[in-house]
Design a protein around this motif. Structure first.
Motif, mmCIF file in Angstrom:
data_model
loop_
_atom_site.group_PDB
_atom_site.id
_atom_site.type_symbol
_atom_site.label_atom_id
_atom_site.label_comp_id
_atom_site.label_asym_id
_atom_site.label_seq_id
_atom_site.Cartn_x
_atom_site.Cartn_y
_atom_site.Cartn_z
ATOM 1 N N ALA A 2 0.826 -1.208 0.000
ATOM 2 C CA ALA A 2 0.000 0.000 0.000
ATOM 3 C C ALA A 2 0.860 1.258 0.000
ATOM 4 O O ALA A 2 0.582 2.220 -0.724
ATOM 5 C CB ALA A 2 -0.932 -0.005 1.206
ATOM 6 N N LEU A 3 1.932 1.251 0.792
ATOM 7 C CA LEU A 3 2.827 2.407 0.842
ATOM 8 C C LEU A 3 3.498 2.627 -0.509
ATOM 9 O O LEU A 3 3.559 3.758 -1.006
ATOM 10 C CB LEU A 3 3.881 2.186 1.931
ATOM 11 C CG LEU A 3 4.953 3.283 2.062
ATOM 12 C CD1 LEU A 3 4.311 4.601 2.478
ATOM 13 C CD2 LEU A 3 6.018 2.859 3.074
ATOM 14 N N LEU A 4 3.991 1.558 -1.111
ATOM 15 C CA LEU A 4 4.671 1.676 -2.408
ATOM 16 C C LEU A 4 3.713 2.129 -3.507
ATOM 17 O O LEU A 4 4.102 2.848 -4.431
ATOM 18 C CB LEU A 4 5.305 0.339 -2.793
ATOM 19 C CG LEU A 4 6.487 -0.126 -1.933
ATOM 20 C CD1 LEU A 4 6.823 -1.573 -2.241
ATOM 21 C CD2 LEU A 4 7.700 0.770 -2.161
ATOM 22 N N ALA A 5 2.456 1.676 -3.406
ATOM 23 C CA ALA A 5 1.469 2.012 -4.433
ATOM 24 C C ALA A 5 0.814 3.362 -4.203
ATOM 25 O O ALA A 5 0.119 3.876 -5.086
ATOM 26 C CB ALA A 5 0.393 0.930 -4.496
ATOM 27 N N GLY A 6 1.003 3.949 -3.015
ATOM 28 C CA GLY A 6 0.402 5.238 -2.710
ATOM 29 C C GLY A 6 -1.076 5.158 -2.413
ATOM 30 O O GLY A 6 -1.833 6.090 -2.741
ATOM 31 N N VAL A 7 -1.524 4.055 -1.794
ATOM 32 C CA VAL A 7 -2.929 3.896 -1.427
ATOM 33 C C VAL A 7 -3.023 3.569 0.053
ATOM 34 O O VAL A 7 -2.024 3.224 0.699
ATOM 35 C CB VAL A 7 -3.618 2.779 -2.260
ATOM 36 C CG1 VAL A 7 -3.579 3.114 -3.746
ATOM 37 C CG2 VAL A 7 -2.957 1.428 -2.008
ATOM 38 N N GLY A 8 -4.226 3.680 0.603
ATOM 39 C CA GLY A 8 -4.431 3.362 2.000
ATOM 40 C C GLY A 8 -4.354 1.871 2.258
ATOM 41 O O GLY A 8 -4.724 1.050 1.401
#
Length: 280
Positions: free
Chosen positions: A48-54
Motif C-alpha cells: 500500500a505504501l509503495l502504491a500510494g494507497v491506503g
C-alpha cells in the motif's frame, strides 16, 4: 446481487495479488529489513505504501471486496508488485477494467514472421500493424497488389488502388464493412492520433470513404470476397483470413487464399511465370 462471473473474477484477483505479493522480498523493492519476518514476501501495508494507497483500501482489494478502482491506482499497484506488462494487463482484467493499450514502437519484423510470409509461397501474404499499415509482404503479394518499397496502408489501398476499383460490384459490396471494421479497431485506441491521420489522409482523396466514415458504423471484419483485377493476370478472387501474431498483438497476418470456383489459381500460376521470366 453479485453475479457468478464477478465473484469468480474477484476470487482470482485475490489469489493473484496474494501470490504476487508473496514472491517479492523487501530488498527487491528497496525496503530495509529490520529483525526477523514471520512470513515471506511483502506485507500489505508495504504494498500500500509503495502504491500510494491506503492500507485498508488495499486490504479490501486483495480480499476481493466490491470497491471502486481506477487506472492510476492499478498502475501504482502494478509498479509496487513489479508486474510485467502481461501481468499488468491481467490485473486490469481481474479488476474489471480494460487493460491499457500496449506501446507501439518501431519494432523490426522478425525473421520468423518473414519466413512465415515467404512460406505462403504461391499465395499473397501481408503483415500489417494496428493502423493497417503494411509492415511486410511476400513476393506474390508484391505482384498481385502492385506493392513497391514505399509505404502502404491496407485501408487506403482498398479505396485508391485501381486494381480494386476495377471490380466495382465486388468493391461496392464490401466497402462499408471495411470501413466499419477499421472504426472498430480505432475505437480501442481513442487517443491514438495515427488513426486520425489515416482517416484524414484518405478522406482528402476519397469522397466515398469520407461519406462512409461519417455514418459511424461499427463492425467486425467479415469473411468477404477480396477481389481485384490485375493488369496482366485478370480478375483474381481471394478469401482473406486475418490472424493475430501472438508475441506482437498489434500485428495482423493476412493470408489470401484463391476462392474456389474461380480461375484464380491458374491465373496466379501464370503471373508467377511472368514474374520469373521478367528481366531482373
Amino acid at each position: 446481487m453479485v453475479s457468478e462471473s464477478t465473484q469468480r473474477r474477484r476470487e482470482q484477483l485475490r489469489d493473484f495479488l496474494r501470490i504476487r505479493r508473496a514472491r517479492l522480498a523487501p530488498q527487491d523493492v528497496g525496503i530495509p529489513v529490520v529483525g526477523r519476518r514471520r512470513t515471506p514476501g511483502l506485507r500489505r501495508e508495504e504494498v500500500a505504501l509503495l502504491a500510494g494507497v491506503g492500507v485498508s483500501w488495499y486490504t479490501s482489494l486483495e480480499q476481493g471486496r466490491n470497491i471502486t478502482v481506477s487506472t492510476e491506482v492499478l498502475d501504482g499497484i502494478a509498479g509496487a508488485l513489479l508486474l510485467s506488462e502481461p501481468e499488468r494487463a491481467h490485473l486490469y482484467l481481474l479488476a474489471g477494467l480494460n487493460p491499457p493499450s500496449p506501446d507501439v514502437g518501431a519494432t523490426e519484423v522478425t525473421s520468423e514472421v518473414r519466413q512465415l510470409l515467404d512460406a505462403w509461397e504461391q499465395r499473397p501474404a501481408v503483415l500489417r500493424d494496428r493502423y493497417w499499415n503494411v509492415l511486410a509482404f511476400n513476393d506474390t503479394a508484391r505482384a498481385v497488389f502492385g506493392f513497391d518499397n514505399t509505404a502502404h496502408n491496407c485501408l487506403i489501398t482498398f479505396f485508391t488502388n485501381p486494381r480494386y476499383r476495377a471490380m466495382p460490384d465486388v468493391w461496392a459490396s464490401a466497402c462499408a464493412a471495411v470501413v466499419a471494421a477499421y472504426r472498430a479497431d480505432a475505437a480501442h485506441f481513442p487517443c491514438d492520433s495515427e488513426f486520425r491521420r489515416v482517416v484524414d489522409d484518405l478522406s482528402a482523396v476519397s469522397p466515398e470513404f469520407a461519406e462512409l466514415w461519417g455514418r459511424h458504423e461499427v463492425g467486425v471484419p467479415i469473411q468477404a470476397v477480396n477481389a481485384l483485377r490485375h493488369p496482366e493476370a485478370g480478375a483474381l478472387y481471394f478469401d482473406a483470413t486475418t490472424l493475430t501474431v501472438a508475441d506482437h498483438p498489434d500485428w495482423s497476418l493476412v493470408l489470401y487464399n484463391p476462392r474456389p470456383g474461380t480461375e484464380t489459381v491458374g491465373r496466379l500460376e501464370r503471373l508467377q511465370h511472368l514474374r520469373l521470366a521478367a528481366p531482373a
